[in-house]
Motif scaffolding. Structure first.
Motif, PDB file in Angstrom:
ATOM      1  N   VAL A  67      12.300 -13.750  -3.252  1.00  0.00           N
ATOM      2  CA  VAL A  67      12.343 -12.653  -4.221  1.00  0.00           C
ATOM      3  C   VAL A  67      10.914 -12.429  -4.680  1.00  0.00           C
ATOM      4  O   VAL A  67      10.382 -13.166  -5.506  1.00  0.00           O
ATOM      5  CB  VAL A  67      13.257 -12.985  -5.417  1.00  0.00           C
ATOM      6  CG1 VAL A  67      13.274 -11.834  -6.414  1.00  0.00           C
ATOM      7  CG2 VAL A  67      14.676 -13.297  -4.944  1.00  0.00           C
ATOM      8  N   GLY A  68      10.264 -11.394  -4.099  1.00  0.00           N
ATOM      9  CA  GLY A  68       8.843 -11.188  -4.382  1.00  0.00           C
ATOM     10  C   GLY A  68       8.043 -12.356  -3.861  1.00  0.00           C
ATOM     11  O   GLY A  68       8.162 -12.758  -2.699  1.00  0.00           O
ATOM     12  N   ASP A  69       7.209 -12.928  -4.727  1.00  0.00           N
ATOM     13  CA  ASP A  69       6.391 -14.077  -4.347  1.00  0.00           C
ATOM     14  C   ASP A  69       7.079 -15.407  -4.614  1.00  0.00           C
ATOM     15  O   ASP A  69       6.498 -16.466  -4.386  1.00  0.00           O
ATOM     16  CB  ASP A  69       5.061 -14.040  -5.118  1.00  0.00           C
ATOM     17  CG  ASP A  69       4.215 -12.828  -4.746  1.00  0.00           C
ATOM     18  OD1 ASP A  69       4.339 -12.374  -3.583  1.00  0.00           O
ATOM     19  OD2 ASP A  69       3.448 -12.353  -5.601  1.00  0.00           O
ATOM     20  N   ALA A  70       8.309 -15.347  -5.104  1.00  0.00           N
ATOM     21  CA  ALA A  70       9.019 -16.577  -5.485  1.00  0.00           C
ATOM     22  C   ALA A  70      10.180 -16.857  -4.534  1.00  0.00           C
ATOM     23  O   ALA A  70      10.601 -16.005  -3.756  1.00  0.00           O
ATOM     24  CB  ALA A  70       9.540 -16.457  -6.923  1.00  0.00           C
ATOM     25  N   ILE A  71      10.661 -18.077  -4.608  1.00  0.00           N
ATOM     26  CA  ILE A  71      11.861 -18.489  -3.887  1.00  0.00           C
ATOM     27  C   ILE A  71      12.956 -18.744  -4.910  1.00  0.00           C
ATOM     28  O   ILE A  71      12.798 -19.562  -5.815  1.00  0.00           O
ATOM     29  CB  ILE A  71      11.612 -19.763  -3.058  1.00  0.00           C
ATOM     30  CG1 ILE A  71      10.526 -19.533  -2.014  1.00  0.00           C
ATOM     31  CG2 ILE A  71      12.910 -20.212  -2.394  1.00  0.00           C
ATOM     32  CD1 ILE A  71      10.891 -18.525  -0.936  1.00  0.00           C
ATOM     33  N   GLU A  72      14.044 -18.009  -4.789  1.00  0.00           N
ATOM     34  CA  GLU A  72      15.151 -18.190  -5.718  1.00  0.00           C
ATOM     35  C   GLU A  72      16.251 -18.999  -5.052  1.00  0.00           C
ATOM     36  O   GLU A  72      16.618 -18.749  -3.893  1.00  0.00           O
ATOM     37  CB  GLU A  72      15.691 -16.826  -6.164  1.00  0.00           C
ATOM     38  CG  GLU A  72      16.753 -16.939  -7.252  1.00  0.00           C
ATOM     39  CD  GLU A  72      16.946 -15.633  -8.003  1.00  0.00           C
ATOM     40  OE1 GLU A  72      17.997 -15.485  -8.651  1.00  0.00           O
ATOM     41  OE2 GLU A  72      16.042 -14.771  -7.947  1.00  0.00           O
TER      42      GLU A  72
END
Length: 266
Positions: free
Chosen positions: A168-173
């Motif tokens: 999710v964008g630059d993150a890992i959810e």
């Protein structure tokens, strides 16, 4: 009378040539429409040419023979008559062969031997004659359903996932498996759908499926898996499909004819 037609799907040219030659000897009246080099081509050619008999190699690059048979059953036009009589060409061991036999789908072993192929030809000819005189009792769709059940992944074979890792964008959810309503294949990704959001996971549905609890996550189409706990209603349609309504989301999920038998009144 129109000739009985056949399509071979085999990725090894020498084996395909040998099978075609043996078939020409065992069944001279059979008309060979062509040889598909892989499972995807087999589905495409079968839908275009509509053969009466289909020899499918089980292990082919890109799409296995079993996957090709499933795709063909899902995409076969309603006005095209019954599915082709399918024969699997396999190198599986005796245990697997018993499962094929129990599923009422014929098989031949690699390399194809003339005496065994002659038996297969006799069986195909008998079934074809039966189709011409009586309503079919050897429904290939039902046989395929039994075959899929016989080769289902054992429940304890692979550790089960508790979360999906979605970018999710630059993150890992981390998406809890329990929150999933259904999963849908899309090229190299899987669309993971919850009540509130869609996530895209870079993994194939084939890789993901063995890591899911088969009691809760049912494959309802070759590209769709549904969390059965999220299903509020299953509606049978006139064309043999089933439409699923979900809890917590207005989406509907379609169940193919191959998997529709799982949804029946108790």
């Amino acid at each position: 009378m129109s000739p009985i037609t056949c399509l071979i799907a085999e990725d090894e040219p020498l084996l395909a040539e040998a099978l075609a030659a043996e078939l020409a000897s065992a069944w001279p009246d059979l008309q060979l429409l062509g040889v598909a080099p892989n499972g995807l081509a087999a589905v495409e050619q079968a839908l275009a040419l509509r053969p009466n008999v289909l020899f499918l190699d089980i292990r082919m690059p890109g799409q296995s023979g079993l996957d090709a048979a499933t795709a063909l059953a899902e995409d076969w036009p309603d006005d095209a008559g019954p599915l082709p009589l399918i024969v699997f060409v396999t190198a599986y061991d005796e245990y697997a062969l018993k499962a094929f036999d129990a599923a009422a789908v014929d098989y031949v072993l690699k390399p194809v031997q003339a005496p065994r192929l002659a038996q297969t030809v006799q069986r195909l000819q008998a079934r074809w004659a039966q189709r011409q005189s009586l309503p079919p009792t050897d429904d290939p769709l039902q046989a395929l359903q039994r075959l899929l059940a016989a080769h289902a992944q054992p429940a304890n074979a692979t550790p089960k996932l508790r979360h999906l890792q979605a970018a999710v964008g630059d993150a890992i959810e981390l998406v809890p498996i329990d929150a999933l309503l259904y999963l849908e294949a899309a090229d190299k990704y899987v669309r993971a759908v919850t009540a509130d959001q869609d996530y895209w996971v870079r993994v194939s549905l084939r890789e993901l499926l063995p890591q899911l609890d088969p009691e809760r996550f049912w494959q309802v189409h070759r590209s769709t898996v549904v969390n059965i706990d999220a299903v509020a209603r299953a509606q049978r349609l006139d064309n043999g499909l089933v439409k699923l309504s979900l809890r917590g989301r207005p989406d509907t999920v379609m169940v193919s004819r191959v998997h529709a038998a799982r949804f029946k009144a108790q």
